[in-house]
Design an enzyme around this catalytic site. Structure first.
Site, PDB file in Angstrom:
ATOM      1  CG  ASN A  67      -0.392  -0.184   2.527  1.00 18.66           C
ATOM      2  OD1 ASN A  67       0.655  -0.800   2.663  1.00 18.66           O
ATOM      3  ND2 ASN A  67      -1.045   0.332   3.547  1.00 18.66           N
ATOM      4  CB  CYS A  78      -5.369  -1.303  -1.591  1.00 22.68           C
ATOM      5  SG  CYS A  78      -6.682  -0.396  -0.783  1.00 22.68           S
ATOM      6  CD  GLU A  80      -5.921  -5.312  -1.621  1.00 19.49           C
ATOM      7  OE1 GLU A  80      -4.887  -4.814  -1.134  1.00 19.49           O
ATOM      8  OE2 GLU A  80      -6.947  -5.518  -0.958  1.00 19.49           O
ATOM      9  CB  CYS A 114      -9.134  -3.958  -3.845  1.00 20.83           C
ATOM     10  SG  CYS A 114      -7.813  -2.792  -3.485  1.00 20.83           S
TER      11      CYS A 114
HETATM   12  N1  THU Z   1      -5.228  -1.623   2.681  1.00 21.72           N
HETATM   13  C1  THU Z   1      -4.711  -2.398   1.684  1.00 21.72           C
HETATM   14  O1  THU Z   1      -3.658  -2.079   1.121  1.00 21.72           O
HETATM   15  N2  THU Z   1      -5.381  -3.528   1.350  1.00 21.72           N
HETATM   16  C2  THU Z   1      -6.483  -4.008   1.979  1.00 21.72           C
HETATM   17  O2  THU Z   1      -7.018  -5.032   1.603  1.00 21.72           O
HETATM   18  C3  THU Z   1      -7.031  -3.272   3.131  1.00 21.72           C
HETATM   19  C4  THU Z   1      -6.488  -1.899   3.332  1.00 21.72           C
HETATM   20  C5  THU Z   1      -4.496  -0.404   3.073  1.00 21.72           C
HETATM   21  C6  THU Z   1      -5.085   0.895   2.626  1.00 21.72           C
HETATM   22  C7  THU Z   1      -4.531   1.849   3.665  1.00 21.72           C
HETATM   23  O3  THU Z   1      -3.244   2.259   3.262  1.00 21.72           O
HETATM   24  C8  THU Z   1      -4.391   1.011   4.903  1.00 21.72           C
HETATM   25  O4  THU Z   1      -4.427  -0.346   4.492  1.00 21.72           O
HETATM   26  C9  THU Z   1      -5.451   1.246   5.956  1.00 21.72           C
HETATM   27  O5  THU Z   1      -6.709   1.057   5.471  1.00 21.72           O
END
Ligand code: THU
Length: 141
Positions: A67, A78, A80, A114
């Site tokens: 992320n 995010c 993914e 996502c």
């Molecule tokens: N986040 C992800 O990268 N993937 C997920 O599936 C859940 C959330 C990140 C986004 C943000 O930078 C942090 O986690 C908090 O939500």
């Protein structure tokens, strides 16, 4: 040093019956190790929540993403989606499996954006299939 995540989530776009146990274990382990490694690269000064993702393409290549947050929080990407966009940038478009790790005991549901992007780049034969599998670490053991 990479810290082991407390919980693992895998999003598997391939019916597991296509794998035998040995192959599945090895493939998951590979994705798991790659996701844990890339999690250390996360840029998350606002949430302090580091996430890593690793996906396997239909052709067998692995792509990873972490992320990357922004002071304008909505611009955050995010882990993914980052992995998926890297995959597309390198000329691949079909995900067979994607795995996400974060330091949490709680379920880590991917956001709507996502899920939408995962659905777009799932393998052609599973694309649009509503039965996308979301597996937790417990279910894999
Ligand atoms: N986040 C992800 O990268 N993937 C997920 O599936 C859940 C959330 C990140 C986004 C943000 O930078 C942090 O986690 C908090 O939500």
């Amino acid at each position: 040093m990479t810290s082991p995540p407390k919980k693992l989530f895998i999003f598997d776009f391939v019916s597991q019956v296509q794998y035998n146990e040995t192959v599945m274990d090895k493939e998951i382990k590979e994705l798991f190790d790659a996701a844990v490694k890339v999690k250390e690269k996360a840029y998350a000064p606002y949430s302090d929540f580091h996430v890593g993702s690793a996906l396997r393409t239909k052709s067998g290549k692995i792509f990873t993403g972490c992320n990357v947050e922004n002071s304008s929080y909505g611009v955050t990407i995010c882990a993914e989606r980052n992995a998926i966009f890297k995959m597309v940038s390198e000329g691949e478009q079909e995900i067979s499996a994607i795995l996400i790790v974060g330091d949490t005991e709680k379920f880590l549901p991917p956001c709507g954006a996502c899920r939408q992007v995962m659905a777009e780049f799932a393998m052609k034969d599973t694309r649009g299939d509503p039965s996308i599998r979301i597996l937790t670490e417990q279910e894999l053991i």
